[in-house]
Design a protein around this motif. Structure first.
Motif, PDB file in Angstrom:
ATOM      1  N   PHE A  40      49.128 -71.599 -23.774  1.00 32.81           N
ATOM      2  CA  PHE A  40      48.906 -72.983 -23.141  1.00 32.81           C
ATOM      3  C   PHE A  40      49.622 -74.037 -24.145  1.00 32.81           C
ATOM      4  CE2 PHE A  40      46.617 -76.983 -22.812  1.00 32.81           C
ATOM      5  CZ  PHE A  40      46.924 -77.187 -21.315  1.00 32.81           C
ATOM      6  N   LEU A  41      49.262 -74.171 -25.446  1.00 33.74           N
ATOM      7  CA  LEU A  41      49.870 -75.087 -26.272  1.00 33.74           C
ATOM      8  C   LEU A  41      51.151 -74.967 -26.497  1.00 33.74           C
ATOM      9  CD1 LEU A  41      46.997 -74.681 -29.058  1.00 33.74           C
ATOM     10  CD2 LEU A  41      47.253 -76.596 -27.408  1.00 33.74           C
ATOM     11  N   LYS A  42      51.779 -73.837 -26.522  1.00 35.52           N
ATOM     12  CA  LYS A  42      53.324 -73.656 -26.512  1.00 35.52           C
ATOM     13  C   LYS A  42      53.957 -74.555 -25.196  1.00 35.52           C
ATOM     14  CE  LYS A  42      53.609 -69.138 -28.636  1.00 35.52           C
ATOM     15  NZ  LYS A  42      53.931 -67.751 -28.315  1.00 35.52           N
ATOM     16  N   ASP A  43      53.508 -74.223 -24.220  1.00 31.36           N
ATOM     17  CA  ASP A  43      53.844 -74.945 -23.035  1.00 31.36           C
ATOM     18  C   ASP A  43      53.419 -76.391 -22.946  1.00 31.36           C
ATOM     19  OD1 ASP A  43      55.041 -74.692 -20.034  1.00 31.36           O
ATOM     20  OD2 ASP A  43      52.938 -75.575 -19.719  1.00 31.36           O
ATOM     21  N   TYR A  44      52.540 -76.811 -23.354  1.00 36.42           N
ATOM     22  CA  TYR A  44      51.866 -78.246 -23.384  1.00 36.42           C
ATOM     23  C   TYR A  44      52.891 -78.850 -24.542  1.00 36.42           C
ATOM     24  CZ  TYR A  44      49.218 -82.538 -23.576  1.00 36.42           C
ATOM     25  OH  TYR A  44      49.235 -83.709 -23.595  1.00 36.42           O
ATOM     26  N   LYS A  78      47.166 -68.912 -37.162  1.00 35.05           N
ATOM     27  CA  LYS A  78      48.084 -68.359 -36.018  1.00 35.05           C
ATOM     28  C   LYS A  78      48.807 -69.711 -35.649  1.00 35.05           C
ATOM     29  CE  LYS A  78      45.778 -64.530 -34.070  1.00 35.05           C
ATOM     30  NZ  LYS A  78      45.107 -63.858 -32.922  1.00 35.05           N
ATOM     31  N   LEU A  79      47.831 -70.923 -35.419  1.00 30.79           N
ATOM     32  CA  LEU A  79      48.446 -72.198 -34.966  1.00 30.79           C
ATOM     33  C   LEU A  79      49.274 -72.705 -36.317  1.00 30.79           C
ATOM     34  CD1 LEU A  79      47.775 -74.338 -32.823  1.00 30.79           C
ATOM     35  CD2 LEU A  79      46.170 -75.335 -34.073  1.00 30.79           C
ATOM     36  N   GLN A  80      49.015 -72.458 -37.276  1.00 29.25           N
ATOM     37  CA  GLN A  80      49.830 -73.048 -38.356  1.00 29.25           C
ATOM     38  C   GLN A  80      51.337 -72.297 -38.479  1.00 29.25           C
ATOM     39  OE1 GLN A  80      46.901 -72.551 -41.555  1.00 29.25           O
ATOM     40  NE2 GLN A  80      46.850 -74.784 -41.783  1.00 29.25           N
ATOM     41  N   LYS A  81      51.127 -71.096 -38.074  1.00 34.54           N
ATOM     42  CA  LYS A  81      52.398 -70.224 -38.163  1.00 34.54           C
ATOM     43  C   LYS A  81      53.206 -70.662 -36.981  1.00 34.54           C
ATOM     44  CE  LYS A  81      50.777 -66.403 -40.524  1.00 34.54           C
ATOM     45  NZ  LYS A  81      50.324 -65.007 -40.314  1.00 34.54           N
ATOM     46  N   PHE A  83      53.149 -73.624 -35.083  1.00 34.31           N
ATOM     47  CA  PHE A  83      53.431 -74.902 -34.956  1.00 34.31           C
ATOM     48  C   PHE A  83      53.471 -75.506 -36.407  1.00 34.31           C
ATOM     49  CE2 PHE A  83      51.291 -74.032 -31.009  1.00 34.31           C
ATOM     50  CZ  PHE A  83      52.342 -74.275 -30.148  1.00 34.31           C
ATOM     51  N   PRO A  84      54.187 -74.983 -37.542  1.00 31.81           N
ATOM     52  CA  PRO A  84      54.208 -75.565 -39.005  1.00 31.81           C
ATOM     53  C   PRO A  84      54.580 -76.995 -39.183  1.00 31.81           C
ATOM     54  CG  PRO A  84      56.169 -74.337 -38.524  1.00 31.81           C
ATOM     55  CD  PRO A  84      55.273 -74.129 -37.279  1.00 31.81           C
ATOM     56  N   LYS A  85      54.911 -77.730 -38.398  1.00 31.05           N
ATOM     57  CA  LYS A  85      55.023 -79.145 -38.490  1.00 31.05           C
ATOM     58  C   LYS A  85      54.044 -79.977 -37.948  1.00 31.05           C
ATOM     59  CE  LYS A  85      60.167 -78.792 -38.519  1.00 31.05           C
ATOM     60  NZ  LYS A  85      61.354 -78.971 -37.934  1.00 31.05           N
ATOM     61  N   ILE A  86      53.325 -79.357 -37.549  1.00 30.48           N
ATOM     62  CA  ILE A  86      51.915 -80.295 -37.001  1.00 30.48           C
ATOM     63  C   ILE A  86      50.702 -80.085 -37.676  1.00 30.48           C
ATOM     64  CG2 ILE A  86      50.425 -80.654 -34.962  1.00 30.48           C
ATOM     65  CD1 ILE A  86      52.716 -79.831 -33.052  1.00 30.48           C
ATOM     66  N   PRO A  87      50.257 -80.983 -38.447  1.00 33.96           N
ATOM     67  CA  PRO A  87      49.137 -80.953 -39.443  1.00 33.96           C
ATOM     68  C   PRO A  87      47.758 -80.601 -38.672  1.00 33.96           C
ATOM     69  CG  PRO A  87      49.616 -83.196 -39.309  1.00 33.96           C
ATOM     70  CD  PRO A  87      50.906 -82.411 -38.539  1.00 33.96           C
ATOM     71  N   ILE A  88      46.707 -79.980 -39.050  1.00 38.27           N
ATOM     72  CA  ILE A  88      45.584 -79.493 -38.475  1.00 38.27           C
ATOM     73  C   ILE A  88      44.387 -80.157 -39.397  1.00 38.27           C
ATOM     74  CG2 ILE A  88      43.883 -77.740 -38.006  1.00 38.27           C
ATOM     75  CD1 ILE A  88      46.625 -75.932 -37.675  1.00 38.27           C
ATOM     76  N   GLN A  89      43.487 -81.026 -38.577  1.00 36.92           N
ATOM     77  CA  GLN A  89      42.360 -81.476 -39.438  1.00 36.92           C
ATOM     78  C   GLN A  89      41.227 -80.938 -38.827  1.00 36.92           C
ATOM     79  OE1 GLN A  89      43.156 -85.573 -40.178  1.00 36.92           O
ATOM     80  NE2 GLN A  89      40.961 -86.165 -40.490  1.00 36.92           N
ATOM     81  N   ARG A  90      40.164 -80.478 -39.516  1.00 40.42           N
ATOM     82  CA  ARG A  90      38.792 -80.390 -38.906  1.00 40.42           C
ATOM     83  C   ARG A  90      37.822 -81.460 -38.877  1.00 40.42           C
ATOM     84  NH1 ARG A  90      37.833 -74.779 -39.584  1.00 40.42           N
ATOM     85  NH2 ARG A  90      36.473 -75.291 -37.793  1.00 40.42           N
ATOM     86  N   VAL A  91      37.051 -81.512 -37.821  1.00 39.12           N
ATOM     87  CA  VAL A  91      36.048 -82.574 -37.216  1.00 39.12           C
ATOM     88  C   VAL A  91      34.710 -81.981 -37.189  1.00 39.12           C
ATOM     89  CG1 VAL A  91      35.527 -84.355 -35.915  1.00 39.12           C
ATOM     90  CG2 VAL A  91      37.794 -83.947 -36.340  1.00 39.12           C
TER      91      VAL A  91
END
Length: 136
Positions: A40-44, A78-81, A83-91
Motif C-alpha cells: 500500500f505504501l509503495k503505491d501511495y 523493512k520500511l527503512q530498506k 524507503f531509505p530517503k524518508i526519515p522515520i520518527q516515533r511518537v
C-alpha cells in the motif's frame, strides 16, 4: 512541501493518517491489513510525496516498551530498506485508542459504528499525527 504520513501499527490492521501538503491538517486516510501495508505504501508514495513517516510508539504506564514493540521494530527495518530517503520518527501513542473511541462518541457515532476497529485505528493514527503537528 511534502506530506507527513502517520501509522498506528497493529499486528492485524494499521491505521494511516496523512497531512495536507502544507502540513497543517491531519486527516485519516485509511486502515490497511498489516500484511498489505508495504505494498500500500509503495503505491501511495508513487502518487504522493511524503517527507516523514511517524510511527506510534506504544509504551506502558511506567514508560517501558509495550509487548507490541517486538512486531513494530522489524516493520521499521523493512520500511527503512524500502524507503531509505524518508526519515522515520516515533511518537508516543499512549491513550490514542481510548481517545479515538471518545472522539467517535463525541461525534455522535452509534455503538455499532464505534465497534469498527478499523475506524478506531484510522482515528488513532490521526491523533498521533495531530500530536506531532501540535508539538512542532
Amino acid at each position: 512541501m511534502a506530506r507527513i504520513l502517520a501509522l498506528d501499527f497493529g499486528t492485524k490492521r494499521t491505521g494511516i493518517a496523512v497531512t495536507d501538503e502544507l502540513q497543517i491538517i491531519a486527516s485519516g486516510l485509511t486502515t490497511v491489513n498489516t500484511k498489505e501495508l508495504l505494498s500500500f505504501l509503495k503505491d501511495y508514495l508513487s502518487k504522493e510525496q511524503v517527507e516523514l513517516f511517524l510511527i506510534g510508539e506504544p509504551k506502558q504506564m511506567d514508560n517501558t516498551e509495550s509487548e507490541s514493540e517486538k512486531y513494530i521494530k522489524p516493520f521499521i527495518e523493512k520500511l527503512q530498506k524500502e524507503f531509505p530517503k524518508i526519515p522515520i520518527q516515533r511518537v508516543d501513542e499512549r491513550f490514542t485508542s481510548k481517545m479515538a473511541v471518545q472522539t467517535m462518541i463525541d461525534s455522535g457515532l452509534k455503538k455499532k459504528q464505534r465497534q469498527n476497529k478499523a475506524l478506531v485505528d484510522e482515528i488513532s493514527a490521526t491523533l498521533i499525527l495531530q500530536s506531532y503537528l501540535y508539538s512542532k
